[in-house]
Design a protein around this motif. Sequence first.
Motif, PDB file in Angstrom:
ATOM      1  N   ASN A 190      39.209 -30.354 -44.494  1.00  0.00           N
ATOM      2  CA  ASN A 190      40.504 -30.976 -44.763  1.00  0.00           C
ATOM      3  C   ASN A 190      41.083 -30.410 -46.062  1.00  0.00           C
ATOM      4  OD1 ASN A 190      42.523 -32.857 -45.731  1.00  0.00           O
ATOM      5  ND2 ASN A 190      41.793 -34.285 -44.172  1.00  0.00           N
ATOM      6  N   ARG A 191      42.078 -29.537 -45.922  1.00  0.00           N
ATOM      7  CA  ARG A 191      42.627 -28.861 -47.093  1.00  0.00           C
ATOM      8  C   ARG A 191      43.389 -29.821 -48.016  1.00  0.00           C
ATOM      9  NH1 ARG A 191      39.439 -24.987 -47.700  1.00  0.00           N
ATOM     10  NH2 ARG A 191      40.706 -24.699 -49.577  1.00  0.00           N
ATOM     11  N   ASP A 192      43.992 -30.859 -47.461  1.00  0.00           N
ATOM     12  CA  ASP A 192      44.698 -31.824 -48.311  1.00  0.00           C
ATOM     13  C   ASP A 192      43.712 -32.519 -49.249  1.00  0.00           C
ATOM     14  OD1 ASP A 192      47.133 -31.217 -47.158  1.00  0.00           O
ATOM     15  OD2 ASP A 192      47.027 -32.857 -45.698  1.00  0.00           O
ATOM     16  N   HIS A 197      31.851 -25.250 -53.902  1.00  0.00           N
ATOM     17  CA  HIS A 197      31.664 -25.050 -52.463  1.00  0.00           C
ATOM     18  C   HIS A 197      33.021 -25.040 -51.749  1.00  0.00           C
ATOM     19  CE1 HIS A 197      27.321 -25.228 -52.465  1.00  0.00           C
ATOM     20  NE2 HIS A 197      27.338 -26.363 -53.142  1.00  0.00           N
ATOM     21  N   ALA A 198      33.907 -25.935 -52.167  1.00  0.00           N
ATOM     22  CA  ALA A 198      35.211 -26.026 -51.513  1.00  0.00           C
ATOM     23  C   ALA A 198      36.057 -24.776 -51.747  1.00  0.00           C
ATOM     24  CB  ALA A 198      35.959 -27.267 -52.014  1.00  0.00           C
ATOM     25  N   ARG A 199      35.904 -24.157 -52.913  1.00  0.00           N
ATOM     26  CA  ARG A 199      36.689 -22.964 -53.245  1.00  0.00           C
ATOM     27  C   ARG A 199      36.243 -21.736 -52.463  1.00  0.00           C
ATOM     28  NH1 ARG A 199      35.942 -24.734 -58.812  1.00  0.00           N
ATOM     29  NH2 ARG A 199      37.897 -25.565 -59.634  1.00  0.00           N
ATOM     30  N   ALA A 200      34.973 -21.695 -52.098  1.00  0.00           N
ATOM     31  CA  ALA A 200      34.416 -20.486 -51.480  1.00  0.00           C
ATOM     32  C   ALA A 200      34.954 -20.320 -50.058  1.00  0.00           C
ATOM     33  CB  ALA A 200      32.894 -20.562 -51.462  1.00  0.00           C
ATOM     34  N   PRO A 201      35.585 -19.191 -49.747  1.00  0.00           N
ATOM     35  CA  PRO A 201      36.112 -18.989 -48.390  1.00  0.00           C
ATOM     36  C   PRO A 201      35.011 -18.822 -47.346  1.00  0.00           C
ATOM     37  CG  PRO A 201      36.376 -16.999 -49.697  1.00  0.00           C
ATOM     38  CD  PRO A 201      35.904 -18.063 -50.631  1.00  0.00           C
ATOM     39  N   THR A 202      33.845 -18.360 -47.792  1.00  0.00           N
ATOM     40  CA  THR A 202      32.677 -18.210 -46.924  1.00  0.00           C
ATOM     41  C   THR A 202      31.451 -18.659 -47.697  1.00  0.00           C
ATOM     42  OG1 THR A 202      32.177 -15.947 -47.649  1.00  0.00           O
ATOM     43  CG2 THR A 202      33.709 -16.195 -45.791  1.00  0.00           C
ATOM     44  N   ALA A 203      30.369 -18.929 -46.977  1.00  0.00           N
ATOM     45  CA  ALA A 203      29.126 -19.319 -47.643  1.00  0.00           C
ATOM     46  C   ALA A 203      28.631 -18.210 -48.566  1.00  0.00           C
ATOM     47  CB  ALA A 203      28.068 -19.661 -46.600  1.00  0.00           C
ATOM     48  N   ALA A 204      28.794 -16.958 -48.113  1.00  0.00           N
ATOM     49  CA  ALA A 204      28.320 -15.824 -48.902  1.00  0.00           C
ATOM     50  C   ALA A 204      29.082 -15.677 -50.217  1.00  0.00           C
ATOM     51  CB  ALA A 204      28.436 -14.537 -48.086  1.00  0.00           C
ATOM     52  N   ALA A 205      30.305 -16.193 -50.256  1.00  0.00           N
ATOM     53  CA  ALA A 205      31.142 -16.060 -51.453  1.00  0.00           C
ATOM     54  C   ALA A 205      30.918 -17.180 -52.462  1.00  0.00           C
ATOM     55  CB  ALA A 205      32.614 -16.015 -51.045  1.00  0.00           C
ATOM     56  N   THR A 206      30.006 -18.089 -52.170  1.00  0.00           N
ATOM     57  CA  THR A 206      29.751 -19.224 -53.067  1.00  0.00           C
ATOM     58  C   THR A 206      29.279 -18.737 -54.430  1.00  0.00           C
ATOM     59  OG1 THR A 206      29.115 -20.570 -51.164  1.00  0.00           O
ATOM     60  CG2 THR A 206      28.495 -21.384 -53.339  1.00  0.00           C
ATOM     61  N   ASN A 260      42.545 -29.872 -51.861  1.00  0.00           N
ATOM     62  CA  ASN A 260      43.549 -29.571 -52.885  1.00  0.00           C
ATOM     63  C   ASN A 260      43.696 -30.718 -53.878  1.00  0.00           C
ATOM     64  OD1 ASN A 260      44.089 -27.060 -51.786  1.00  0.00           O
ATOM     65  ND2 ASN A 260      45.749 -27.810 -50.490  1.00  0.00           N
ATOM     66  N   GLU A 261      43.693 -31.956 -53.373  1.00  0.00           N
ATOM     67  CA  GLU A 261      43.782 -33.094 -54.280  1.00  0.00           C
ATOM     68  C   GLU A 261      42.548 -33.169 -55.172  1.00  0.00           C
ATOM     69  OE1 GLU A 261      44.356 -37.982 -54.225  1.00  0.00           O
ATOM     70  OE2 GLU A 261      44.394 -36.859 -52.344  1.00  0.00           O
ATOM     71  N   GLY A 262      41.369 -32.928 -54.568  1.00  0.00           N
ATOM     72  CA  GLY A 262      40.128 -32.949 -55.348  1.00  0.00           C
ATOM     73  C   GLY A 262      40.112 -31.879 -56.421  1.00  0.00           C
ATOM     74  N   LEU A 263      40.580 -30.670 -56.089  1.00  0.00           N
ATOM     75  CA  LEU A 263      40.593 -29.576 -57.062  1.00  0.00           C
ATOM     76  C   LEU A 263      41.570 -29.861 -58.203  1.00  0.00           C
ATOM     77  CD1 LEU A 263      40.414 -26.428 -54.741  1.00  0.00           C
ATOM     78  CD2 LEU A 263      38.566 -27.479 -56.055  1.00  0.00           C
ATOM     79  N   GLN A 264      42.718 -30.455 -57.890  1.00  0.00           N
ATOM     80  CA  GLN A 264      43.668 -30.814 -58.936  1.00  0.00           C
ATOM     81  C   GLN A 264      43.063 -31.846 -59.887  1.00  0.00           C
ATOM     82  OE1 GLN A 264      47.227 -32.106 -56.932  1.00  0.00           O
ATOM     83  NE2 GLN A 264      47.636 -30.086 -56.047  1.00  0.00           N
ATOM     84  N   LEU A 265      42.319 -32.794 -59.322  1.00  0.00           N
ATOM     85  CA  LEU A 265      41.672 -33.806 -60.158  1.00  0.00           C
ATOM     86  C   LEU A 265      40.585 -33.189 -61.032  1.00  0.00           C
ATOM     87  CD1 LEU A 265      41.430 -36.643 -57.486  1.00  0.00           C
ATOM     88  CD2 LEU A 265      42.765 -36.757 -59.607  1.00  0.00           C
ATOM     89  N   LEU A 278      36.743 -37.224 -52.499  1.00  0.00           N
ATOM     90  CA  LEU A 278      37.675 -36.418 -51.702  1.00  0.00           C
ATOM     91  C   LEU A 278      37.020 -35.122 -51.217  1.00  0.00           C
ATOM     92  CD1 LEU A 278      40.842 -36.957 -53.892  1.00  0.00           C
ATOM     93  CD2 LEU A 278      40.709 -37.472 -51.443  1.00  0.00           C
ATOM     94  N   LEU A 279      36.306 -34.459 -52.094  1.00  0.00           N
ATOM     95  CA  LEU A 279      35.686 -33.185 -51.728  1.00  0.00           C
ATOM     96  C   LEU A 279      34.573 -33.368 -50.701  1.00  0.00           C
ATOM     97  CD1 LEU A 279      35.697 -31.583 -55.278  1.00  0.00           C
ATOM     98  CD2 LEU A 279      37.056 -30.840 -53.317  1.00  0.00           C
ATOM     99  N   GLN A 280      33.830 -34.451 -50.823  1.00  0.00           N
ATOM    100  CA  GLN A 280      32.787 -34.731 -49.841  1.00  0.00           C
ATOM    101  C   GLN A 280      33.402 -35.129 -48.495  1.00  0.00           C
ATOM    102  OE1 GLN A 280      30.131 -33.534 -50.629  1.00  0.00           O
ATOM    103  NE2 GLN A 280      28.902 -34.632 -52.121  1.00  0.00           N
ATOM    104  N   GLU A 281      34.455 -35.935 -48.547  1.00  0.00           N
ATOM    105  CA  GLU A 281      35.124 -36.380 -47.327  1.00  0.00           C
ATOM    106  C   GLU A 281      35.767 -35.200 -46.591  1.00  0.00           C
ATOM    107  OE1 GLU A 281      37.025 -38.827 -44.384  1.00  0.00           O
ATOM    108  OE2 GLU A 281      35.204 -38.953 -45.593  1.00  0.00           O
ATOM    109  N   SER A 282      36.184 -34.197 -47.329  1.00  0.00           N
ATOM    110  CA  SER A 282      36.878 -33.059 -46.712  1.00  0.00           C
ATOM    111  C   SER A 282      36.027 -32.350 -45.668  1.00  0.00           C
ATOM    112  CB  SER A 282      37.307 -32.054 -47.794  1.00  0.00           C
ATOM    113  OG  SER A 282      36.188 -31.351 -48.321  1.00  0.00           O
ATOM    114  N   ARG A 283      34.701 -32.472 -45.771  1.00  0.00           N
ATOM    115  CA  ARG A 283      33.794 -31.767 -44.857  1.00  0.00           C
ATOM    116  C   ARG A 283      33.232 -32.676 -43.760  1.00  0.00           C
ATOM    117  NH1 ARG A 283      31.657 -29.862 -49.950  1.00  0.00           N
ATOM    118  NH2 ARG A 283      29.723 -31.019 -49.643  1.00  0.00           N
ATOM    119  N   ARG A 284      33.676 -33.910 -43.718  1.00  0.00           N
ATOM    120  CA  ARG A 284      33.042 -34.901 -42.840  1.00  0.00           C
ATOM    121  C   ARG A 284      33.008 -34.454 -41.379  1.00  0.00           C
ATOM    122  NH1 ARG A 284      34.987 -38.877 -39.834  1.00  0.00           N
ATOM    123  NH2 ARG A 284      37.053 -38.735 -40.767  1.00  0.00           N
TER     124      ARG A 284
END
Length: 209
Positions: free
Chosen positions: A59-61, A92-101, A64-69, A31-37
């Motif tokens: 893809n935030r859906d 990576h998904a949590r970071a709002p920007t690359a610099a915030a990783t 969010n599903e990936g983070l819950q899992l 899910l997390l990898q697909e979110s950036r496709r």
Amino acid sequence: ADISREAIRLGRLLVELLPDPEAIGLLALMLLQESRRLTRVDADGDIVLLEDQDRTRWNRDDINEGLQLIFRVMSTRQLGVYSLQAAIAAEHARAPTAAATNWRQIAALYDALLAIHPSPIIELNRAVAVAMRDGPEAGLNLIQAILDRGELAEYHLCHAALADLYRRADRYAEAHDCYARALELAGQEPERRFLHMRLQDLHKILETE
């Protein structure tokens, strides 16, 4: 895209039938990898690096599903290869920007992954995370150690990673040589175009020095 979504559907079914922590981790990873496709390539089919991707289009859906899992599997404290890879993707998904990783956390997760699944590829990825945490020279030493052992010598992404760290360290001549080697080894056209672009940029810099 269709194949990816089918894999996710089967992953959900697997988790429903067999809620093993690694099955949950695998679904989270997909899910997390697909979110950036949609942001991995531009309109011309050229590669867009993670740090340059438009995160508003992720893809935030799926995220969010990936983070819950991930939260679910972390609570079991039974972390395997898929779960740890998913935990890295989650940072990576949590970071709002690359610099915030949170590269400190990502490097720590790679330490854990390497401990249970030794692999030169994982070691390479860990070296990049360490470089992002501690600076390019730290990563350069780690990648060079992999190559000195005779591992990944024919793996184009190893030379590309080395080149990128040389570039970040302003060691442009060495970066040029490594990008050239990566280009020799790369087979996929989008990767070849990206590496060629990097070489052109370095040519311009070297001409002015």
